[in-house]
Every structure is written in C-alpha cells, then in structure tokens.
Design an enzyme around this catalytic site. Structure first.
Site, PDB file in Angstrom:
ATOM      1  N   TYR A 139      -2.848   7.825  -3.338  1.00  0.00           N
ATOM      2  CA  TYR A 139      -1.853   6.765  -3.109  1.00  0.00           C
ATOM      3  C   TYR A 139      -1.918   5.772  -4.263  1.00  0.00           C
ATOM      4  CZ  TYR A 139       0.248   2.802  -0.440  1.00  0.00           C
ATOM      5  OH  TYR A 139       1.005   1.740  -0.006  1.00  0.00           O
ATOM      6  N   LYS A 167       1.359   9.924  -3.264  1.00  0.00           N
ATOM      7  CA  LYS A 167       2.336   8.915  -2.839  1.00  0.00           C
ATOM      8  C   LYS A 167       2.443   7.889  -3.956  1.00  0.00           C
ATOM      9  CE  LYS A 167       3.148   5.580   0.955  1.00  0.00           C
ATOM     10  NZ  LYS A 167       3.507   4.406   0.163  1.00  0.00           N
TER      11      LYS A 167
END
Length: 313
Positions: A139, A167
């Site tokens: 992330y 992400k």
C-alpha cells in the site's frame, strides 16, 4: 504467488470502523456495515486500512475487527486485513493472526513516521511478506506515511513471492499509471480508474480496480466495474461520470476532504445517508455540526439523498 492466484478486482470499500459516541468498538455496527457492503455488490473489502482507524485500536480490538469482518463476509467476497504497524515484527504478528482468522490477504504500508529509504522500504516488505505465507497487498500512501514508493521499488516488490497486489494512493495520476504499467503483468493493481482516462488505461495497459475510503461511491462504482467487465463501455462511462461528480464534491486532489478530516467526513456522510458508519475515535474529532448542511447538500447533488427516518425509527 502472483496476480492470477487471487480474484481481486473491481470496487472495494476501505471500511471504516464504527465506534460509539463514548468511544467503544461498535461490534454490531461493524457487522451491519460489512453486510451492507456485501448487499451493495462490492467486489471485495479492505478492513483496518487508513479509513479503519487502526492507529486508535488496541491490539485486541484489531483482532476483534478482523474476526467480525471475516465471519460476516463468510467467503462471499475477498477480505484483506490491514496489518500496518511501526515495526516488521508487529506487522508479522498481525499478519499471522489474520491468516489464522481466515482472511484472504494482508495489507501494509511502509512503516509510518519512520521515513524509510527506498532500500529500507524494500527490505521491510521482503521481511514481512516472506515471514507469513498469505497473499500480500503493498500500500503506497504518501499522505499518511510521508514516503512514496518509487516505480522502481514497486516493480521490485512485485517480484516478491507472496506479493500479489499493489494499492497506489499517491494522488499523482501519472505516477500511478507508471507504477501500474510497471507491475500489472505480475500483480493486481488498484488505483484511480473510474474516469475515461482510467478506463482507457486499464483496458489498454493494465489495472484491476479501486479501493475507496468508505464506499460512498458504491452505487456508481459497482455498476461501473460490472459494466467494464461485461464490455458495456457506454454504460460504464455513465456510471463513471456519476462517481466522478461525487468525488469532486467531497474530495480534494491530494485526498484531503472538503468538510472535515477524511474519516470524520466519511462517517458524517454515512450517518446522513442512514448507514452504520458510527463515530470517530480520538485523535480524530467529529465533523463540525455547521458543516452538516453543506455536506448533505453535496451528497444530494451527487445523487445520494439524505436518509429520511420513518416514524418507527
């Protein structure tokens, strides 16, 4: 493991964690909210990411939140649990726990506050993702961690054996696209694709979906991705325009929010819509009451009218 080992794609809410007005974890509210997401047709859910306020939870609460989410979803959609922490050891401990609970995957940012270098970011992910054999989502969240995973580092992360997704929440569309182009052949890539450029890039180069703080956009984003996957691009463009309007009314370009801090605004919006978002927990504060009317107006303009209580409520 690699991208084809997980069916992760489409529109996922990054779920908030409902708290009561006196700061307690609202377990019933959490289960109700997760059920709402499943009923909305979302394609997966992220628990205890940034929106989940993991930073204000006790260690026991983090386990409880994960257990409730996995039990409520009951295998109907993928559930990825945030394991972000300040040290590799604690992230590993959290990941071992969510694996035992039955989550479909684990997510982590680079360690917040530490400002690691690119070499240190890679070493961190290499350590934690090889320690726990579960599908991992890396992330990139510069606004929250104060470090940006470079395109080159993201490409190296995509080669780690248990990393299956990235992400990208940089807010820099060109950088996000460069990252997706570099990794999409090996891992799932989540970014900002619900607009004409994003759809064209996703179909032509790569990309798998959006993970959206709170899921307010589900009425537009779920059918957007369903239409894209079905090849109905005209329908997708229409839903994309509705989603873009909602985002433009609520969110600034740097992922800050118009009326309060992001999670405070989200929960205020969910309460206006009659959804079980609950309250924030310190250090966050509830949205100022004087902003409620403007937020409700923005939601209405976006096609999400405020909830009208019945006499029985």
């Amino acid at each position: 493991m690699e991208r084809n080992d997980v069916p992760w794609r489409g529109y996922w809410p990054a779920a908030p964690t409902p708290y009561t007005a006196d700061g307690r974890l609202d377990q019933d509210g959490l289960a109700e909210m997760i059920s709402m997401y499943v009923d909305q047709g979302v394609h997966g859910v992220l628990i205890n990411g940034t929106t989940g306020e993991w930073f204000s939870q006790t260690r026991t609460e983090r386990r409880t939140v994960a257990e409730i989410a996995v039990a409520t979803v009951a295998g109907r959609i993928p559930v990825v649990i945030g394991c972000t922490s300040y040290t590799p050891a604690e992230t590993i401990d959290l990941a071992e726990e969510v694996k035992a609970i039955g989550a479909d995957g684990a997510l982590t940012t680079p360690p917040p506050y530490a400002h690691p270098s690119q070499a240190e970011i890679y070493a961190f992910y290499e350590t934690v993702t090889t320690a726990v054999e579960i599908p991992w989502m890396a992330y990139n969240w510069p606004r929250g961690t104060a470090v940006d995973i470079s395109v080159e580092t993201a490409s190296r992360l995509a080669d780690l054996p248990n990393v299956v997704a990235i992400k990208d929440s940089t807010g820099d569309e060109l950088k996000c696209m460069a990252t997706v182009e570099a990794v999409a052949d090996r891992v799932r890539a989540f970014g900002r694709f619900i607009h004409p450029r994003g759809m064209a890039f996703m179909l032509g180069v790569g990309g798998d979906g959006n993970i959206d703080g709170g899921g307010l956009g589900a009425p537009f984003a779920v059918p957007y991705y369903d239409a894209v996957f079905a090849g109905d691009l005209d329908a997708a463009r229409g839903f994309g325009k509705q989603y873009e309007q909602l985002v433009s009314l609520l969110v600034n370009a740097d992922y800050s929010s118009k009326f309060a801090s992001p999670t405070s605004q989200l929960k205020a919006a969910m309460n206006i819509l009659g959804q079980p978002g609950g309250e924030v927990r310190p250090p966050l504060l509830p949205m100022a009451e004087e902003n409620r009317a403007d937020l409700a107006h923005a939601l209405g303009r976006a096609g999400l009218p405020p909830h009208q209580p019945t006499h029985k409520e």
